[in-house]
Enzyme design. Structure first.
Site, PDB file in Angstrom:
ATOM      1  N   GLU A 141       0.827  -1.214   0.000  1.00  0.00           N
ATOM      2  CA  GLU A 141       0.000   0.000   0.000  1.00  0.00           C
ATOM      3  C   GLU A 141       0.855   1.255   0.000  1.00  0.00           C
ATOM      4  O   GLU A 141       0.538   2.241  -0.681  1.00  0.00           O
ATOM      5  CB  GLU A 141      -0.934   0.009   1.217  1.00  0.00           C
ATOM      6  CG  GLU A 141      -2.182  -0.821   1.047  1.00  0.00           C
ATOM      7  CD  GLU A 141      -3.227  -0.507   2.106  1.00  0.00           C
ATOM      8  OE1 GLU A 141      -4.401  -0.862   1.883  1.00  0.00           O
ATOM      9  OE2 GLU A 141      -2.881   0.088   3.142  1.00  0.00           O
ATOM     10  N   GLU A 144       2.471   1.723  -3.408  1.00  0.00           N
ATOM     11  CA  GLU A 144       1.448   2.152  -4.379  1.00  0.00           C
ATOM     12  C   GLU A 144       1.108   3.620  -4.176  1.00  0.00           C
ATOM     13  O   GLU A 144       0.960   4.375  -5.145  1.00  0.00           O
ATOM     14  CB  GLU A 144       0.201   1.290  -4.222  1.00  0.00           C
ATOM     15  CG  GLU A 144      -0.906   1.647  -5.203  1.00  0.00           C
ATOM     16  CD  GLU A 144      -2.154   0.811  -5.020  1.00  0.00           C
ATOM     17  OE1 GLU A 144      -3.026   0.853  -5.907  1.00  0.00           O
ATOM     18  OE2 GLU A 144      -2.265   0.117  -3.972  1.00  0.00           O
ATOM     19  N   CYS A 168      -7.955  -2.701   3.554  1.00  0.00           N
ATOM     20  CA  CYS A 168      -7.832  -3.808   4.505  1.00  0.00           C
ATOM     21  C   CYS A 168      -9.166  -4.260   5.088  1.00  0.00           C
ATOM     22  O   CYS A 168      -9.309  -5.415   5.477  1.00  0.00           O
ATOM     23  CB  CYS A 168      -6.915  -3.403   5.663  1.00  0.00           C
ATOM     24  SG  CYS A 168      -5.261  -2.936   5.156  1.00  0.00           S
ATOM     25  N   SER A 188      -6.787   1.073  -2.706  1.00  0.00           N
ATOM     26  CA  SER A 188      -5.511   0.421  -2.960  1.00  0.00           C
ATOM     27  C   SER A 188      -5.765  -0.932  -3.620  1.00  0.00           C
ATOM     28  O   SER A 188      -6.742  -1.617  -3.312  1.00  0.00           O
ATOM     29  CB  SER A 188      -4.757   0.221  -1.649  1.00  0.00           C
ATOM     30  OG  SER A 188      -3.649  -0.640  -1.833  1.00  0.00           O
ATOM     31  N   LYS A 227     -14.790 -10.836   7.660  1.00  0.00           N
ATOM     32  CA  LYS A 227     -13.654 -11.540   7.076  1.00  0.00           C
ATOM     33  C   LYS A 227     -14.067 -12.899   6.511  1.00  0.00           C
ATOM     34  O   LYS A 227     -13.403 -13.438   5.616  1.00  0.00           O
ATOM     35  CB  LYS A 227     -12.549 -11.716   8.122  1.00  0.00           C
ATOM     36  CG  LYS A 227     -11.767 -10.441   8.408  1.00  0.00           C
ATOM     37  CD  LYS A 227     -10.948 -10.018   7.216  1.00  0.00           C
ATOM     38  CE  LYS A 227     -10.122  -8.785   7.496  1.00  0.00           C
ATOM     39  NZ  LYS A 227      -9.337  -8.356   6.309  1.00  0.00           N
ATOM     40  N   GLU A 230     -15.186 -12.084   3.061  1.00  0.00           N
ATOM     41  CA  GLU A 230     -14.014 -11.766   2.251  1.00  0.00           C
ATOM     42  C   GLU A 230     -13.308 -13.036   1.793  1.00  0.00           C
ATOM     43  O   GLU A 230     -12.946 -13.172   0.613  1.00  0.00           O
ATOM     44  CB  GLU A 230     -13.050 -10.894   3.050  1.00  0.00           C
ATOM     45  CG  GLU A 230     -11.798 -10.512   2.274  1.00  0.00           C
ATOM     46  CD  GLU A 230     -10.812  -9.716   3.108  1.00  0.00           C
ATOM     47  OE1 GLU A 230     -10.296  -8.704   2.601  1.00  0.00           O
ATOM     48  OE2 GLU A 230     -10.540 -10.109   4.263  1.00  0.00           O
ATOM     49  N   GLU A 235     -12.627 -14.557  -6.317  1.00  0.00           N
ATOM     50  CA  GLU A 235     -11.420 -14.030  -6.958  1.00  0.00           C
ATOM     51  C   GLU A 235     -10.158 -14.261  -6.127  1.00  0.00           C
ATOM     52  O   GLU A 235      -9.042 -14.110  -6.626  1.00  0.00           O
ATOM     53  CB  GLU A 235     -11.572 -12.534  -7.256  1.00  0.00           C
ATOM     54  CG  GLU A 235     -11.695 -11.629  -6.034  1.00  0.00           C
ATOM     55  CD  GLU A 235     -13.131 -11.338  -5.651  1.00  0.00           C
ATOM     56  OE1 GLU A 235     -13.396 -10.210  -5.193  1.00  0.00           O
ATOM     57  OE2 GLU A 235     -13.977 -12.226  -5.804  1.00  0.00           O
ATOM     58  N   CYS A 391     -10.387  -2.591  14.349  1.00  0.00           N
ATOM     59  CA  CYS A 391     -10.606  -4.040  14.411  1.00  0.00           C
ATOM     60  C   CYS A 391     -10.729  -4.552  15.841  1.00  0.00           C
ATOM     61  O   CYS A 391     -11.322  -5.616  16.067  1.00  0.00           O
ATOM     62  CB  CYS A 391      -9.473  -4.773  13.711  1.00  0.00           C
ATOM     63  SG  CYS A 391      -9.188  -4.250  12.013  1.00  0.00           S
TER      64      CYS A 391
END
Length: 410
Positions: A141, A144, A168, A188, A227, A230, A235, A391
């Site tokens: 990150e 980038e 994230c 990102s 999560k 996710e 993908e 979190c």
């Protein structure tokens, strides 16, 4: 890495309301970032799954235990731990270690990293600290962001737009997909630490563990219910794609096989008759249990941004920040803003970097996004975490039976 609609294999219905137990008190509605909870006050509520982020904040806030978390992988993980032909890799998020001790009578917020390593080692896990992957994430990150910043300063149009958003938090990513798909290019392109960890465990980790990737079963232990969704996204199979390109002919497998919340990991240890409180500390079994302080602070609001600024300072100036603690992005204000001026060796000039940190997303993100949409955002980099405090207050953390929580405090 994103899509605007649920994909065929993606988990749905993770968070549901038991109408028989719901009192219609509206506590859940106060903490839903998308207004996905339907029902009048005093009547049983339900969740519009098309708008639900699966963040579990409603579950944490319900005083009657009427909101359920579905899709537990607990039994599957236990079966895999008993399979001698499978290497089970436990990927532990930083926020878990300061919460799971509560489930075993230890003090709230007590840091139990060594004991958790030890308990999971006894259960049969290989230890992969997600802090290791968080360090990878911030390098990606951060690099980038510098690439995008340099393109802006040079007047080039060959990089992604600014401000750059962190990627994230799965609840935040889903929020953009549902509400502001036009802003997805600002995210990102880096995966979350969880997904990086899964991919690394089944590529480079296959050499470390001396196992075929198809026989490695990755289990993320997370403070976050989202999560699970996710990990289910189709993908996220980059390890399989990489290994296939290098001669692996195994059937397709996911980067992350299962996600357990902090609550579920405590349940697993109890089922295996392992008492975290009395377990000896353990240091880990590979380099995957090594990490920096930058990875550790990912679990709280401002942590990703602070780590990013440390990285940017080092890369741009060639020197470490003289003081690693960057106070302006710390604390519990809903939106925190900060600026830093750095001498960029590559550009041979000073650059001003303006950043923002947003948490408790449902109450704080909209004005920030409206500025981005209008093209008047003053920021170059924006960290967003769905949950209040970050979190550490995720929907998978222990639920205090007294009703005292970060949510109440905020």
């Amino acid at each position: 890495m994103t899509a605007t609609t649920l994909q065929p294999n993606e988990m749905t219905g993770l968070i549901t309301i038991d109408a028989a137990r719901c009192k219609g008190c509206d506590a859940c509605k106060k903490f839903c970032p998308t207004g996905a909870i339907d029902g009048a006050s005093g009547a049983a509520h339900s969740i519009d799954q098309s708008q639900c982020l699966s963040c579990g904040q409603c579950l944490m806030a319900c005083p009657f235990g009427a909101i359920n978390e579905n899709h537990s992988a607990l039994e599957t993980v236990i079966q895999k731990l008993a399979d001698k032909n499978t290497t089970v890799v436990g990927i532990i998020a930083p926020a878990v270690r300061v919460a799971i001790g509560e489930e075993f009578g230890l003090g709230a917020g007590e840091l139990v990293t060594g004991k958790l390593y030890g308990a999971m080692h006894r259960a049969g896990f290989k230890i992969f600290d997600c802090n290791f992957a968080a360090d990878l994430t911030i390098m990606e990150e951060g690099s980038e962001f510098i690439h995008r910043l340099h393109a802006l300063v040079k007047g080039e149009d060959n990089a992604g737009p600014l401000p750059q958003f962190t990627s994230c938090c799965p609840g935040w990513v889903r929020y953009l997909e549902l509400r502001y798909p036009s802003l997805l290019p600002h995210l990102s392109t880096a995966k979350s630490p969880q997904q990086m960890a899964g991919a690394v465990a089944k590529t480079y980790g296959a050499n470390v563990y001396d196992m075929e990737p198809k026989n490695i079963f990755t289990v993320a232990v997370m403070p976050c219910t989202a999560k699970k969704v996710e990990a289910s996204r189709p993908e996220f199979n980059s390890a399989w794609q990489y290994n296939k390109a290098h001669g692996d002919h195994a059937a397709e497998y996911a980067d992350m096989d299962a996600v357990l919340t902090t609550r579920e990991m405590a349940q697993l240890l109890r089922l295996l008759d392992i008492d975290l409180a009395t377990t000896d500390e353990y240091r880990g079994d590979s380099l995957f249990s090594q990490y920096t302080g930058a990875g550790t602070i990912f679990g709280t609001t401002g942590g990703v941004m602070e780590a990013a600024l440390r990285t940017a300072h080092k890369v741009l100036t060639g020197d470490e920040m003289p003081r690693l603690e960057f106070e302006p992005v710390r604390g519990l204000e809903g939106v925190k803003a900060a600026s830093i001026t750095l001498y960029d060796r590559a550009l041979s000039q000073n650059v001003d970097i303006h950043v923002a940190v947003v948490h408790d997303m449902g109450h704080n993100i909209e004005p920030v996004l409206q500025e981005v949409l209008a093209g008047i955002s003053p920021y170059h980099f924006i960290e967003v975490m769905n949950c209040a405090g970050g979190c550490v207050n995720g929907g998978g953390q222990p639920i205090d039976p007294s009703g005292s929580s970060w949510l109440a405090a905020l």
